[in-house]
Motif scaffolding. Structure first.
Motif, PDB file in Angstrom:
ATOM      1  N   GLY A 260      39.177  28.990  28.093  1.00 60.19           N
ATOM      2  CA  GLY A 260      39.015  28.155  26.914  1.00 60.19           C
ATOM      3  C   GLY A 260      38.843  29.019  25.694  1.00 60.19           C
ATOM      4  N   ARG A 261      38.242  28.461  24.651  1.00 63.74           N
ATOM      5  CA  ARG A 261      38.111  29.191  23.388  1.00 63.74           C
ATOM      6  C   ARG A 261      37.173  30.377  23.501  1.00 63.74           C
ATOM      7  NH1 ARG A 261      37.719  23.568  19.900  1.00 63.74           N
ATOM      8  NH2 ARG A 261      39.939  23.037  20.055  1.00 63.74           N
ATOM      9  N   GLY A 262      36.307  30.376  24.506  1.00 60.06           N
ATOM     10  CA  GLY A 262      35.395  31.499  24.684  1.00 60.06           C
ATOM     11  C   GLY A 262      35.999  32.665  25.446  1.00 60.06           C
ATOM     12  N   GLY A 263      37.268  32.532  25.894  1.00 61.34           N
ATOM     13  CA  GLY A 263      37.906  33.604  26.645  1.00 61.34           C
ATOM     14  C   GLY A 263      38.359  33.129  28.010  1.00 61.34           C
ATOM     15  N   VAL A 264      38.755  34.076  28.837  1.00 62.57           N
ATOM     16  CA  VAL A 264      39.300  33.767  30.164  1.00 62.57           C
ATOM     17  C   VAL A 264      38.660  34.689  31.191  1.00 62.57           C
ATOM     18  CG1 VAL A 264      41.375  33.674  31.590  1.00 62.57           C
ATOM     19  CG2 VAL A 264      41.508  33.042  29.177  1.00 62.57           C
ATOM     20  N   SER A 265      38.187  34.120  32.288  1.00 62.78           N
ATOM     21  CA  SER A 265      37.741  34.918  33.429  1.00 62.78           C
ATOM     22  C   SER A 265      38.662  34.617  34.596  1.00 62.78           C
ATOM     23  CB  SER A 265      36.299  34.574  33.798  1.00 62.78           C
ATOM     24  OG  SER A 265      36.217  33.250  34.289  1.00 62.78           O
ATOM     25  N   VAL A 266      38.882  35.625  35.453  1.00 60.47           N
ATOM     26  CA  VAL A 266      39.769  35.454  36.603  1.00 60.47           C
ATOM     27  C   VAL A 266      39.121  36.083  37.825  1.00 60.47           C
ATOM     28  CG1 VAL A 266      42.047  35.896  37.585  1.00 60.47           C
ATOM     29  CG2 VAL A 266      41.813  35.541  35.130  1.00 60.47           C
ATOM     30  N   SER A 267      39.186  35.385  38.941  1.00 63.44           N
ATOM     31  CA  SER A 267      38.772  35.948  40.220  1.00 63.44           C
ATOM     32  C   SER A 267      39.628  35.299  41.302  1.00 63.44           C
ATOM     33  CB  SER A 267      37.283  35.697  40.482  1.00 63.44           C
ATOM     34  OG  SER A 267      37.023  34.306  40.529  1.00 63.44           O
ATOM     35  N   GLY A 268      39.498  35.808  42.512  1.00 71.84           N
ATOM     36  CA  GLY A 268      40.254  35.238  43.621  1.00 71.84           C
ATOM     37  C   GLY A 268      40.990  36.301  44.391  1.00 71.84           C
ATOM     38  N   ASP A 269      41.458  35.932  45.589  1.00 63.88           N
ATOM     39  CA  ASP A 269      42.131  36.903  46.439  1.00 63.88           C
ATOM     40  C   ASP A 269      43.076  36.207  47.406  1.00 63.88           C
ATOM     41  OD1 ASP A 269      40.436  35.877  48.498  1.00 63.88           O
ATOM     42  OD2 ASP A 269      38.870  37.260  47.843  1.00 63.88           O
TER      43      ASP A 269
ATOM     44  N   GLU B 217      48.750  33.191  30.311  1.00 64.62           N
ATOM     45  CA  GLU B 217      49.202  31.906  30.842  1.00 64.62           C
ATOM     46  C   GLU B 217      48.012  30.992  31.162  1.00 64.62           C
ATOM     47  OE1 GLU B 217      51.658  33.619  33.874  1.00 64.62           O
ATOM     48  OE2 GLU B 217      53.482  32.893  32.887  1.00 64.62           O
ATOM     49  N   LEU B 218      46.892  31.576  31.586  1.00 61.62           N
ATOM     50  CA  LEU B 218      45.709  30.754  31.841  1.00 61.62           C
ATOM     51  C   LEU B 218      45.150  30.184  30.543  1.00 61.62           C
ATOM     52  CD1 LEU B 218      43.971  32.950  34.548  1.00 61.62           C
ATOM     53  CD2 LEU B 218      44.803  30.614  34.867  1.00 61.62           C
ATOM     54  N   THR B 219      45.227  30.947  29.462  1.00 60.80           N
ATOM     55  CA  THR B 219      44.817  30.416  28.155  1.00 60.80           C
ATOM     56  C   THR B 219      45.704  29.249  27.760  1.00 60.80           C
ATOM     57  OG1 THR B 219      44.002  32.584  27.449  1.00 60.80           O
ATOM     58  CG2 THR B 219      44.502  30.979  25.726  1.00 60.80           C
TER      59      THR B 219
END
Length: 522
Positions: free
Chosen positions: A31-40, A59-61
């Motif tokens: 969102g407007r606060g940024g993007v976090s990503v995790s997963g495997d 693309e997530l943004t």
């Protein structure tokens, strides 16, 4: 748009997959606060942490923006699951439910977004002493300081014009309290030490702020920053040195920042000190002081005297036309030990992290630390909590190898408990812990979880899916919860939505879309 972007991300996940994978999950808060990503990727026989999914931040943004247009969420929790067959699914919801993959595991749900844990400093006794600052002496010391600097540099340093009485009055009105008399007297000499964007960094390497900037920074710093329940539920605010001089708060309306290290840290005058402090004392606050402010001096007047002394001692260095004071080495933050219990316990110890100890840890030596606030046993255990009974521990992370919780009965300081066990345990003693607000039992084997319903001030609970099912089926979830955690690291977002709904959140507008790569459908 959502379907098209989700498909592109799924294509990238599948294209980057390792040999032998059976499933992939990407979790993100965007969102407007940024993007976090995790997963495997799930690869049978291979540890997941070595098979991380791609991180398509752009693309997530775009995906979060598209979801916001549909649902109105400023920030979204997103999960995309893919299989080798090409099948993929996107589930999205408001970030009041957040994935904690890689950060403790599972999901966090915020049930009361407006609630904040109380700061211990609010209840500290107030000072009764008079201010230590003296405006006439402060002015004399400032002038002597500037004269000595000029002699060293070979020229006087130019400062801004003084602040007017009207500007000082307006600043005091906007911050809601009068400035200390010695600080006000300095502003009557110069409105900070900056000309345009250039500062002289007069105050121990800190830029002296203009009145306008003081008011602006005060508005930003008057409350403790909130970094979310993940970090806040078991956090501790430590005591300054000397003890009980500064309130144990991460932020306070009576702290007025007047100088900046331009690194997110500030010198501030404290107008509401603890019982051993003095009104107008100087403290350090800001980015590096989330665990508690640091005491500097009893007044601006004393701070200036210290600066003059450093010049007289030759404790300075020059670089072109700048002069920097060489401060004595200072301790940073609370007295903390990481590793093992030392043979000699420092009496000012406030935090200890005991790591990888062999056999049950004997906590008895810690009774020599009367100010211990945080105690964590990491990858090791103890059989006896009796030594904790007499300590002011507020945050306790421990695994019990035998023993019970009886030593915690009536413990007035304990606010957060992260408990693991090697055998079933009775929670009944926690009924008498009056200020317990956070509890993580996801590593514990608990005989009767319904005891939680009797903990009247509990605001945060972390349990496994199995534990939550038992508690919710009994209708015994604490009614006071402001946040909760589903601790299973492999739980999908869909499962977290069902869990959160049972806790009372409306999850009916979750967004879902599915598709299969290699087809025209989405």
């Amino acid at each position: 748009m959502v379907e098209r972007v989700a498909r592109r991300i799924a294509e990238e996940i599948v294209a980057s997959a390792p040999e032998g994978w059976t499933r992939a999950v990407l979790a993100s808060t965007a969102g407007r606060g940024g993007v976090s990503v995790s997963g495997d990727y799930t690869v049978p026989g291979a540890p997941g942490r070595h098979n991380l999914v791609p991180s398509p931040f752009g693309e997530l943004t775009t995906l979060a923006e598209a979801v916001r247009e549909i649902r109105g969420w400023a920030s979204s929790s997103l999960e995309i699951a893919c299989r080798p067959s090409g099948e993929y699914e996107l589930v999205a919801f408001s970030d009041i439910i957040t994935s904690l993959r890689g950060r403790g595991g599972g999901f966090q749900a915020v049930l009361d977004p407006g609630y904040r844990l109380p700061q211990p400093g609010v209840e500290q006794g107030e000072d009764t002493a008079a201010p230590a600052g003296d405006p006439e002496q402060a002015v004399a010391r400032f002038r002597a300081y500037m004269e000595r600097r000029a002699a060293i540099l070979g020229r006087p340093e130019q400062l801004p014009p003084p602040a007017s009485a009207a500007a000082l009055d307006e600043a005091e009105r906007r911050v809601g309290r009068p400035l200390p008399a010695d600080l006000r007297a300095l502003y009557a000499i110069a409105d900070g030490d900056g000309l345009g964007i250039e500062h002289r960094y007069l105050l121990g390497g800190n830029a002296w702020l203009s009145l306008k900037h003081l008011v602006s920074v005060h508005a930003d710093q008057r409350e403790r920053p909130w970094y979310g329940w993940e970090l806040a539920w078991d956090s501790v605010v430590f005591d300054a040195d000397p003890s009980d001089t500064v309130r144990r708060c991460g932020g306070h309306p009576a702290w007025l920042p007047f100088a900046s290290g331009e690194d997110g840290n500030y010198l501030a005058v404290d107008l509401a000190p603890a019982r051993n402090g003095r009104p107008g004392q100087v403290i350090r606050i800001g980015r590096d002081y989330d665990e508690g402010p640091a005491y500097v001096a009893d007044s601006i007047t004393s701070l200036l005297g210290h600066h003059v002394d450093l010049l007289e001692q030759g404790a300075y260095e020059t670089d072109d036309d700048y002069l920097s004071l060489l401060e004595p080495a200072r301790g940073f933050g609370p007295r903390r030990i990481i590793g093992e219990i030392p043979a000699t316990i420092p009496p000012d110890l406030q935090a200890i992290h005991i790591n990888d100890a062999v056999g049950p840890v004997d906590l008895a030596p810690l009774t020599a630390a009367p100010n211990l606030r945080l105690l964590r046993l990491n990858r090791c255990a103890t059989a006896d909590l009796a030594p904790v009974r007499a300590l002011p521990v507020e945050s306790l992370h421990v695994t019990l190898d035998g023993g019970d919780l009886t030593p915690l009965e009536g413990h007035r300081d304990l606010t957060a408990l992260d408990l693991g066990t090697t055998a079933p345990i009775d929670l009944a003693p926690l009924r008498t812990v009056p200020n317990l607000r956070g509890l993580d039992l996801s590593r514990a084997d608990v005989r009767d979880l319904t005891v939680l319903a009797d903990l009247r001030d509990l605001r945060y609970v972390a349990l496994t899916a199995r534990q939550w099912t038992v508690l919710l089926d009994e209708g015994k979830a604490p009614l006071t919860l402001a946040a909760a955690r589903l601790a299973d690291d492999d739980a999908p977002l869909d499962e977290a939505l069902t869990w959160a709904a049972r806790l009372g959140l409306n999850t009916a507008d979750a967004f879902r879309t599915t598709g299969t790569l290699g087809t025209d459908g989405g």
